[in-house]
Write a protein that holds these residues in place. Structure first.
Motif, PDB file in Angstrom:
ATOM      1  N   GLY A   1     -12.116  -4.889  -2.589  1.00  0.00           N
ATOM      2  CA  GLY A   1     -10.995  -5.113  -1.685  1.00  0.00           C
ATOM      3  C   GLY A   1     -10.124  -3.879  -1.599  1.00  0.00           C
ATOM      4  N   VAL A   2      -9.418  -3.765  -0.503  1.00  0.00           N
ATOM      5  CA  VAL A   2      -8.501  -2.655  -0.287  1.00  0.00           C
ATOM      6  C   VAL A   2      -7.195  -3.237   0.244  1.00  0.00           C
ATOM      7  N   VAL A   3      -6.088  -2.881  -0.363  1.00  0.00           N
ATOM      8  CA  VAL A   3      -4.777  -3.265   0.152  1.00  0.00           C
ATOM      9  C   VAL A   3      -4.447  -2.284   1.269  1.00  0.00           C
ATOM     10  N   VAL A   4      -4.178  -2.801   2.466  1.00  0.00           N
ATOM     11  CA  VAL A   4      -3.887  -1.947   3.622  1.00  0.00           C
ATOM     12  C   VAL A   4      -2.457  -2.203   4.081  1.00  0.00           C
ATOM     13  N   LEU A   5      -1.676  -1.140   4.174  1.00  0.00           N
ATOM     14  CA  LEU A   5      -0.309  -1.234   4.667  1.00  0.00           C
ATOM     15  C   LEU A   5      -0.215  -0.525   6.007  1.00  0.00           C
ATOM     16  N   ASP A   6       0.337  -1.215   7.002  1.00  0.00           N
ATOM     17  CA  ASP A   6       0.586  -0.601   8.298  1.00  0.00           C
ATOM     18  C   ASP A   6       1.878   0.203   8.226  1.00  0.00           C
ATOM     19  N   CYS A   7       1.889   1.349   8.881  1.00  0.00           N
ATOM     20  CA  CYS A   7       3.071   2.210   8.867  1.00  0.00           C
ATOM     21  C   CYS A   7       2.962   3.209  10.012  1.00  0.00           C
ATOM     22  N   SER A   8       4.054   3.861  10.322  1.00  0.00           N
ATOM     23  CA  SER A   8       4.031   4.833  11.415  1.00  0.00           C
ATOM     24  C   SER A   8       3.506   6.196  10.974  1.00  0.00           C
ATOM     25  N   GLU A   9       3.616   6.513   9.672  1.00  0.00           N
ATOM     26  CA  GLU A   9       3.165   7.806   9.152  1.00  0.00           C
ATOM     27  C   GLU A   9       2.272   7.614   7.927  1.00  0.00           C
ATOM     28  N   PRO A  10       0.976   7.328   8.132  1.00  0.00           N
ATOM     29  CA  PRO A  10       0.100   7.049   6.990  1.00  0.00           C
ATOM     30  C   PRO A  10      -0.052   8.208   6.016  1.00  0.00           C
ATOM     31  N   GLU A  11      -0.010   9.425   6.490  1.00  0.00           N
ATOM     32  CA  GLU A  11      -0.148  10.572   5.593  1.00  0.00           C
ATOM     33  C   GLU A  11       1.022  10.625   4.602  1.00  0.00           C
ATOM     34  N   LYS A  12       2.222  10.408   5.123  1.00  0.00           N
ATOM     35  CA  LYS A  12       3.427  10.448   4.286  1.00  0.00           C
ATOM     36  C   LYS A  12       3.421   9.297   3.266  1.00  0.00           C
ATOM     37  N   LEU A  13       3.065   8.094   3.714  1.00  0.00           N
ATOM     38  CA  LEU A  13       3.066   6.952   2.811  1.00  0.00           C
ATOM     39  C   LEU A  13       1.945   7.072   1.777  1.00  0.00           C
TER      40      LEU A  13
ATOM     41  N   ALA B   1      -3.142   8.816  -8.053  1.00  0.00           N
ATOM     42  CA  ALA B   1      -4.397   8.466  -7.389  1.00  0.00           C
ATOM     43  C   ALA B   1      -5.007   9.689  -6.719  1.00  0.00           C
ATOM     44  N   GLU B   2      -6.207   9.483  -6.213  1.00  0.00           N
ATOM     45  CA  GLU B   2      -6.866  10.531  -5.443  1.00  0.00           C
ATOM     46  C   GLU B   2      -7.151  10.015  -4.041  1.00  0.00           C
ATOM     47  N   GLU B   3      -7.104  10.913  -3.089  1.00  0.00           N
ATOM     48  CA  GLU B   3      -7.420  10.548  -1.713  1.00  0.00           C
ATOM     49  C   GLU B   3      -8.936  10.434  -1.604  1.00  0.00           C
ATOM     50  N   THR B   4      -9.407   9.325  -1.064  1.00  0.00           N
ATOM     51  CA  THR B   4     -10.845   9.120  -0.947  1.00  0.00           C
ATOM     52  C   THR B   4     -11.347   9.197   0.483  1.00  0.00           C
ATOM     53  N   ASP B   5     -10.463   9.030   1.447  1.00  0.00           N
ATOM     54  CA  ASP B   5     -10.880   9.079   2.842  1.00  0.00           C
ATOM     55  C   ASP B   5      -9.652   9.309   3.711  1.00  0.00           C
TER      56      ASP B   5
ATOM     57  N   ASN C   1      -6.249   7.824  11.914  1.00  0.00           N
ATOM     58  CA  ASN C   1      -5.313   6.702  11.848  1.00  0.00           C
ATOM     59  C   ASN C   1      -5.272   5.980  10.510  1.00  0.00           C
ATOM     60  N   VAL C   2      -5.952   6.477   9.514  1.00  0.00           N
ATOM     61  CA  VAL C   2      -5.945   5.800   8.215  1.00  0.00           C
ATOM     62  C   VAL C   2      -6.195   6.806   7.095  1.00  0.00           C
ATOM     63  N   VAL C   3      -5.502   6.592   5.976  1.00  0.00           N
ATOM     64  CA  VAL C   3      -5.713   7.381   4.763  1.00  0.00           C
ATOM     65  C   VAL C   3      -5.939   6.388   3.636  1.00  0.00           C
ATOM     66  N   GLU C   4      -6.967   6.625   2.816  1.00  0.00           N
ATOM     67  CA  GLU C   4      -7.265   5.734   1.701  1.00  0.00           C
ATOM     68  C   GLU C   4      -7.170   6.502   0.387  1.00  0.00           C
ATOM     69  N   ILE C   5      -6.648   5.806  -0.633  1.00  0.00           N
ATOM     70  CA  ILE C   5      -6.545   6.392  -1.977  1.00  0.00           C
ATOM     71  C   ILE C   5      -7.134   5.425  -2.997  1.00  0.00           C
ATOM     72  N   ARG C   6      -7.450   5.953  -4.182  1.00  0.00           N
ATOM     73  CA  ARG C   6      -7.917   5.120  -5.292  1.00  0.00           C
ATOM     74  C   ARG C   6      -7.253   5.614  -6.573  1.00  0.00           C
ATOM     75  N   SER C   7      -6.641   4.677  -7.312  1.00  0.00           N
ATOM     76  CA  SER C   7      -5.963   5.023  -8.561  1.00  0.00           C
ATOM     77  C   SER C   7      -6.983   5.109  -9.690  1.00  0.00           C
ATOM     78  N   PRO C   8      -6.597   5.703 -10.813  1.00  0.00           N
ATOM     79  CA  PRO C   8      -7.521   5.812 -11.943  1.00  0.00           C
ATOM     80  C   PRO C   8      -8.052   4.462 -12.438  1.00  0.00           C
ATOM     81  N   ASP C   9      -7.271   3.378 -12.267  1.00  0.00           N
ATOM     82  CA  ASP C   9      -7.747   2.068 -12.723  1.00  0.00           C
ATOM     83  C   ASP C   9      -8.556   1.337 -11.651  1.00  0.00           C
ATOM     84  N   GLY C  10      -8.793   1.998 -10.502  1.00  0.00           N
ATOM     85  CA  GLY C  10      -9.648   1.424  -9.474  1.00  0.00           C
ATOM     86  C   GLY C  10      -8.935   0.764  -8.309  1.00  0.00           C
TER      87      GLY C  10
END
Length: 130
Positions: free
Chosen positions: A7-19, A29-33, A37-46
């Motif tokens: 699962g992925v928690v997705v938050l809508d926002c006007s500036e995804p890069e900033k958030l 976390a690290e940026e994974t994608d 229109n979308v930026v995804e990250i993953r924290s060390p605990d997954g």
């Protein structure tokens, strides 16, 4: 085989890069994608989070009742004061920081786009050994 793989928690926002940068720093976390229109990250605990561009996104108004909760996140921390300083330094803001004393102390915040989250410090109630 499981029907849902993750699962992925997705938050809508006007500036995804900033958030994404806010949560990337907060969660170490690290940026994974990243796409237009979308930026995804993953924290060390997954924990996986994504931030989707929505030009009409309106911040939640919590704790006021109108448009109050669109999503709510809880993060466990070891030191509430240290975590609070990091949240503020990263551009977050306090919503409810009254000390709720006891083993389940928590404080409420908003990220730079206005999404609410809670920092919770769960202290062990068992006596220290040794």
């Amino acid at each position: 085989m499981a029907l849902v793989l993750t699962g992925v928690v997705v938050l809508d926002c006007s500036e995804p890069e900033k958030l994404a940068a806010f949560y990337k720093d907060l969660l170490e976390a690290e940026e994974t994608d990243a796409a237009a229109n979308v930026v995804e990250i993953r924290s060390p605990d997954g924990l996986r989070m994504a931030f989707r561009r929505d030009a009409k996104a309106t911040p939640p108004s919590w704790p006021r009742p109108e448009n109050s909760l669109q999503a709510h996140l809880d993060f466990l921390v070891e030191d509430l004061d240290e975590a609070e300083r990091a949240v503020i330094a990263l551009g977050g803001r306090a919503l409810e920081t009254k000390d709720a004393s006891g083993p389940f102390e928590e404080r409420g915040y908003a990220d730079p786009a206005g999404h609410s989250f809670t920092l919770r410090c769960v202290r062990s109630t068992a006596p220290k050994m040794g």
